[in-house]
Design an enzyme around this catalytic site. Structure first.
Site, PDB file in Angstrom:
ATOM      1  CB  SER A   1      -0.417 -26.946  -0.832  1.00  0.00           C
ATOM      2  OG  SER A   1       0.063 -25.642  -0.595  1.00  0.00           O
TER       3      SER A   1
ATOM      4  CG  HIS B   1       1.681 -22.121  -1.987  1.00  0.00           C
ATOM      5  ND1 HIS B   1       2.932 -22.124  -2.553  1.00  0.00           N
ATOM      6  CD2 HIS B   1       1.750 -22.968  -0.939  1.00  0.00           C
ATOM      7  CE1 HIS B   1       3.721 -22.931  -1.874  1.00  0.00           C
ATOM      8  NE2 HIS B   1       3.032 -23.467  -0.898  1.00  0.00           N
TER       9      HIS B   1
ATOM     10  CB  THR C   1      -9.306 -17.918  14.386  1.00  0.00           C
ATOM     11  OG1 THR C   1      -9.592 -17.789  15.779  1.00  0.00           O
ATOM     12  CG2 THR C   1     -10.355 -17.165  13.581  1.00  0.00           C
TER      13      THR C   1
ATOM     14  CB  CYS D   1      10.521 -27.366   0.985  1.00  0.00           C
ATOM     15  SG  CYS D   1       8.890 -26.900   0.404  1.00  0.00           S
TER      16      CYS D   1
END
Length: 367
Positions: A193, A195, A231, A313
């Site tokens: 990840s 971040h 995209t 989370c």
């Protein structure tokens, strides 16, 4: 007033170098990297530079697929279990992040048998249980390199060898370990990840070993190697790429700095008990408890420090930490536990001040 930030497992500050790398692709060079004109080709070139920077920290015999998050990367990786003909069993460690755990449990609705492998009191996998489970029906084994709640480092290389002997694929959630510690060189799938490594939010990546098939999770234009439609953001890719490059360059210095912070913190929280292994852990994660403490009240009382009671989370779910429960902690002990996360930009002075505020509030509550 900005609080002292000690929640680096939830997210890390964006490195200034990563921000600088992103800015041109947000402002002036706004071309679509999938367009064939000159602006598109420039954007595509920036994406490929970033891909190489990320790949430099991963095993050599595979490819990097950019995703919108590590959770997406893990969901994409789990799909590889479907390609294992005649195999319908998935085994993961009970203390896995929800991105792995809940996805693996969802596969039960798809005809798979999912097993949660136990850990010992230190949070380390019981290898004998894994050995007993593995067999000709095992499709995929999942193991987290560094646990996000307690910092325990799993013996992922050994787990990988065992999985491969049984003919199963090996998925490693390396979100908390990428750029910090050695990655399992023989794993088949590795998720990361942006971040968590001083890069931007909204981007992750999945490394896939050559020869491993991963069915598309998102269908559409097939922009990302025919696997991940949508995209790509050159800015996010560039930010992750530079963040990965910085991790490689600063790895030793970061480790020394963060280890010093951890040593200082342990000395300042002597009245607390450490959750998880004392030795086989990433030093930037300190999960501690103090019996009788109401952590909800503690966090309310200590507004000057940003810390957590577990995984960001799962913080809104109301569920007690499944990680701490797997260690054998009782509900009251889980509710008296906090997690402190140190990072590259944390100072010794901040740790000292934070420890004073937290300890003072804890003493007031328990007196």
């Amino acid at each position: 007033m900005t609080p002292i930030y000690l929640d680096n497992q939830a997210t890390t500050p964006l490195a200034p170098e990563a921000f600088d790398a992103m800015l041109p692709w947000l402002r002036d060079n706004f071309g679509n990297p999938h367009s064939s004109h000159v602006m598109g080709r420039r954007a595509a070139a920036a994406v490929e530079v970033a891909r190489e920077q990320v790949a430099a920290l991963l095993p050599k015999n595979g490819r990097v697929i950019f995703t919108g998050s590590a959770t997406e990367a893990i969901n994409l990786a789990m799909g590889a279990a479907r390609t294992q003909q005649g195999r319908d069993q998935i085994a993961i460690i009970d203390t896995e992040h929800a991105a792995v755990r809940d996805t693996a449990l969802w596969y039960r609705t798809q005809g798979f048998e999912t097993t949660l492998l136990p850990v010992d009191a230190d949070g380390l996998i019981v290898l004998e249980e894994l050995e007993a489970y593995l067999g000709q029906k095992t499709a995929l084994v999942g193991a987290m390199l560094v646990n996000n709640e307690i910092g325990t480092i799993q013996p992922v290389e050994q787990i990988t060898e065992m999985a491969h002997r049984a003919g199963a694929l090996m998925l490693c959630d390396a979100v908390q370990g990428f750029g910090r510690i050695d990655l399992p060189q023989q794993a088949d799938l590795i998720a990361l990840s942006g971040h968590k490594v001083y890069g931007p939010k909204g981007i992750g990546a999945l490394w896939v070993r050559d020869g491993i098939k991963v069915p598309p999770l998102i269908h559409g234009g097939g922009q990302e190697q025919g696997i991940r439609s949508g995209t790509l953001s050159p800015a996010l890719c560039a930010g992750l790429g530079v963040a990965a490059k910085l991790c490689a360059e600063r790895r030793e210095a970061d480790w020394v700095h963060i280890a010093a912070l951890a040593d200082k913190a342990r000395s300042l929280f002597g009245a607390w008990t450490v959750n998880g292994s004392l030795n086989q852990r990433y030093p930037g994660n300190l999960n501690i408890r103090r019996d009788g403490l109401d952590v909800g009240r503690l966090m309310s009382d200590v507004r000057g420090v940003a810390f957590s009671a577990g995984s960001a989370c799962a913080s809104g779910s109301g569920r007690p930490s499944h990680v701490l429960a797997a260690l054998g902690l009782q509900p009251a002990q889980i509710k008296s536990s906090i997690r402190l996360g140190f990072g590259r930009y944390t100072s010794i002075e901040e740790v000292e001040q934070a420890a004073h505020l937290i300890n003072q509030a804890a003493e007031n509550q328990l007196s």
